[in-house]
Design a protein around this motif. Sequence first.
Motif, PDB file in Angstrom:
ATOM      1  N   UNK A  89       0.763  -0.928   0.331  1.00 26.90           N
ATOM      2  CA  UNK A  89       0.465   0.277  -0.204  1.00 26.90           C
ATOM      3  C   UNK A  89       0.609   1.319   0.071  1.00 26.90           C
ATOM      4  N   UNK A  90       0.102   2.535  -0.830  1.00 25.57           N
ATOM      5  CA  UNK A  90       1.178   3.604  -0.438  1.00 25.57           C
ATOM      6  C   UNK A  90       0.420   4.355   0.697  1.00 25.57           C
ATOM      7  N   UNK A  91       1.085   3.895   1.685  1.00 25.04           N
ATOM      8  CA  UNK A  91       0.080   5.084   2.983  1.00 25.04           C
ATOM      9  C   UNK A  91      -0.476   4.648   3.773  1.00 25.04           C
ATOM     10  N   UNK A  92      -0.238   4.808   5.036  1.00 32.86           N
ATOM     11  CA  UNK A  92      -0.613   3.788   6.154  1.00 32.86           C
ATOM     12  C   UNK A  92      -1.986   3.399   6.378  1.00 32.86           C
ATOM     13  N   UNK A  93      -3.078   4.472   5.793  1.00 34.48           N
ATOM     14  CA  UNK A  93      -4.140   4.698   6.030  1.00 34.48           C
ATOM     15  C   UNK A  93      -4.688   3.376   5.072  1.00 34.48           C
ATOM     16  N   UNK A  94      -4.432   3.348   3.867  1.00 33.92           N
ATOM     17  CA  UNK A  94      -4.933   2.508   2.393  1.00 33.92           C
ATOM     18  C   UNK A  94      -4.384   1.383   3.468  1.00 33.92           C
ATOM     19  N   UNK A  95      -3.421   0.408   3.598  1.00 34.92           N
ATOM     20  CA  UNK A  95      -3.147  -0.803   4.720  1.00 34.92           C
ATOM     21  C   UNK A  95      -3.964  -0.931   5.362  1.00 34.92           C
ATOM     22  N   UNK A  96      -3.952   0.139   6.169  1.00 35.85           N
ATOM     23  CA  UNK A  96      -5.037  -0.079   7.717  1.00 35.85           C
ATOM     24  C   UNK A  96      -6.508  -0.730   6.656  1.00 35.85           C
ATOM     25  N   UNK A  97      -6.965   0.441   6.176  1.00 34.13           N
ATOM     26  CA  UNK A  97      -8.414  -0.583   5.151  1.00 34.13           C
ATOM     27  C   UNK A  97      -7.878  -2.111   4.718  1.00 34.13           C
ATOM     28  N   UNK A  98      -7.184  -2.221   3.393  1.00 33.57           N
ATOM     29  CA  UNK A  98      -6.944  -3.871   3.677  1.00 33.57           C
ATOM     30  C   UNK A  98      -6.836  -4.740   4.533  1.00 33.57           C
ATOM     31  N   UNK A  99      -5.995  -4.050   5.684  1.00 37.46           N
ATOM     32  CA  UNK A  99      -6.365  -4.960   7.270  1.00 37.46           C
ATOM     33  C   UNK A  99      -7.323  -5.209   7.566  1.00 37.46           C
ATOM     34  N   UNK A 100      -7.665  -4.255   8.044  1.00 44.55           N
ATOM     35  CA  UNK A 100      -9.578  -4.552   8.324  1.00 44.55           C
ATOM     36  C   UNK A 100     -10.528  -5.029   7.600  1.00 44.55           C
ATOM     37  N   UNK A 101     -10.570  -4.798   6.409  1.00 45.18           N
ATOM     38  CA  UNK A 101     -11.464  -5.844   5.962  1.00 45.18           C
ATOM     39  C   UNK A 101     -10.701  -6.676   5.283  1.00 45.18           C
ATOM     40  N   UNK A 102      -9.501  -7.375   4.407  1.00 42.86           N
ATOM     41  CA  UNK A 102      -9.024  -8.464   4.020  1.00 42.86           C
ATOM     42  C   UNK A 102      -8.318  -9.516   5.749  1.00 42.86           C
ATOM     43  N   UNK A 103      -8.287  -8.635   6.659  1.00 39.44           N
ATOM     44  CA  UNK A 103      -7.645  -9.324   7.586  1.00 39.44           C
ATOM     45  C   UNK A 103      -6.013  -9.782   6.576  1.00 39.44           C
ATOM     46  N   UNK A 104      -5.505  -8.750   6.338  1.00 38.54           N
ATOM     47  CA  UNK A 104      -4.332  -9.462   5.619  1.00 38.54           C
ATOM     48  C   UNK A 104      -3.130  -8.872   5.926  1.00 38.54           C
ATOM     49  N   UNK A 105      -1.927  -9.168   6.062  1.00 35.83           N
ATOM     50  CA  UNK A 105      -0.499  -7.942   6.425  1.00 35.83           C
ATOM     51  C   UNK A 105      -0.330  -7.125   4.725  1.00 35.83           C
ATOM     52  N   UNK A 106      -0.240  -6.041   5.338  1.00 40.02           N
ATOM     53  CA  UNK A 106       0.243  -5.441   4.476  1.00 40.02           C
ATOM     54  C   UNK A 106       1.405  -4.232   4.382  1.00 40.02           C
ATOM     55  N   UNK A 107       2.518  -4.828   3.421  1.00 38.28           N
ATOM     56  CA  UNK A 107       3.577  -3.785   3.144  1.00 38.28           C
ATOM     57  C   UNK A 107       3.877  -2.991   2.632  1.00 38.28           C
ATOM     58  N   UNK A 108       4.382  -1.588   3.653  1.00 38.42           N
ATOM     59  CA  UNK A 108       4.395  -0.128   3.275  1.00 38.42           C
ATOM     60  C   UNK A 108       6.056   0.237   3.609  1.00 38.42           C
ATOM     61  N   UNK A 109       5.518   1.698   3.083  1.00 39.36           N
ATOM     62  CA  UNK A 109       7.467   2.446   4.203  1.00 39.36           C
ATOM     63  C   UNK A 109       7.156   2.142   5.167  1.00 39.36           C
ATOM     64  N   UNK A 110       8.554   1.678   5.719  1.00 35.61           N
ATOM     65  CA  UNK A 110       9.031   1.452   7.510  1.00 35.61           C
ATOM     66  C   UNK A 110       8.918   3.321   7.585  1.00 35.61           C
ATOM     67  N   UNK A 111       8.032   3.576   8.643  1.00 36.60           N
ATOM     68  CA  UNK A 111       7.708   4.944   9.315  1.00 36.60           C
ATOM     69  C   UNK A 111       8.854   5.770   9.219  1.00 36.60           C
ATOM     70  N   UNK A 112       9.975   5.017   9.424  1.00 38.63           N
ATOM     71  CA  UNK A 112      11.348   6.125   9.428  1.00 38.63           C
ATOM     72  C   UNK A 112      11.672   6.950   8.942  1.00 38.63           C
ATOM     73  N   UNK A 113      11.170   6.328   6.798  1.00 40.21           N
ATOM     74  CA  UNK A 113      10.558   6.969   5.341  1.00 40.21           C
ATOM     75  C   UNK A 113       9.829   8.313   5.505  1.00 40.21           C
ATOM     76  N   UNK A 114       9.212   8.740   6.700  1.00 41.07           N
ATOM     77  CA  UNK A 114       8.707   9.885   6.996  1.00 41.07           C
ATOM     78  C   UNK A 114       7.404  10.127   5.718  1.00 41.07           C
TER      79      UNK A 114
END
Length: 264
Positions: A89-114
Amino acid sequence: MDGLPVVITRPGERGDVLAAAIEASGLPVMRLDSLRLEALPESSEQRAVWLDVDQFRRIVVVSPFAAECLAEALDRYWPQLPVGIDYYAVGAVTADILHQRLGVRVHIPPAAAGEDTSEALLRLGSLQRLADEKILLVAGEGGRTLLAETLAARGARVTRLAVYRRTPLLPSLDMQRRLSQGNFRALVVSSGEILEHLARWCKGAALNQPLIVSSTRLATLASKLGFRAPVVASGATPTALTVALTATCHPQEADVDQDDLEKG
């Protein structure tokens, strides 16, 4: 400047969350409905992709609305999700939706990337060597081609599937006057399409008002469009945008509670 609102342009529920975060910092907010997001009617191309989604090694989702559309489609066609697919996912919000709706683990850039950007996602190690891998890119109509082109250049067989459209909305006459006169404390924009759409009404004083953007790419675009005071937030989240905003607009008047913002 006292009493002037912060104008935000993020549509839908995500705009609600951003407005709440900014108001919690003590700054007044005015919403500008600049885009309408509409899911595309299902085409034969879309249906074929959903039926064969188990053939993809990776699925990359570019926005929260794209994530909603993907989740609805997979719910229809796959009561039990296929295994062996990595989600990005491009962004944490997108990843959260995928995780909540589908229950999948989602790869996103590390938080340190900012950054919640395509560039940051493409720096992930697992997306560097993709020889002959099938990747599904779920996005809206139009938009940037960077992800698809870069993944293809790294050897992937990329299918880019548009699942929604963005329709620009004409600002009200009052908002057009506010933009043209710079009658706002700051403008918050996290989309290049929205920025280009609104620039036609931003003249003179408006171009000198603070413009809070979510990436250096948008800051560069803003400068080309004539904005003289772009401020780059650390990302596109409500917290990042609000912190940049309050640091710019009289921070002594707005005490941002980081914990409260994260809850939004």
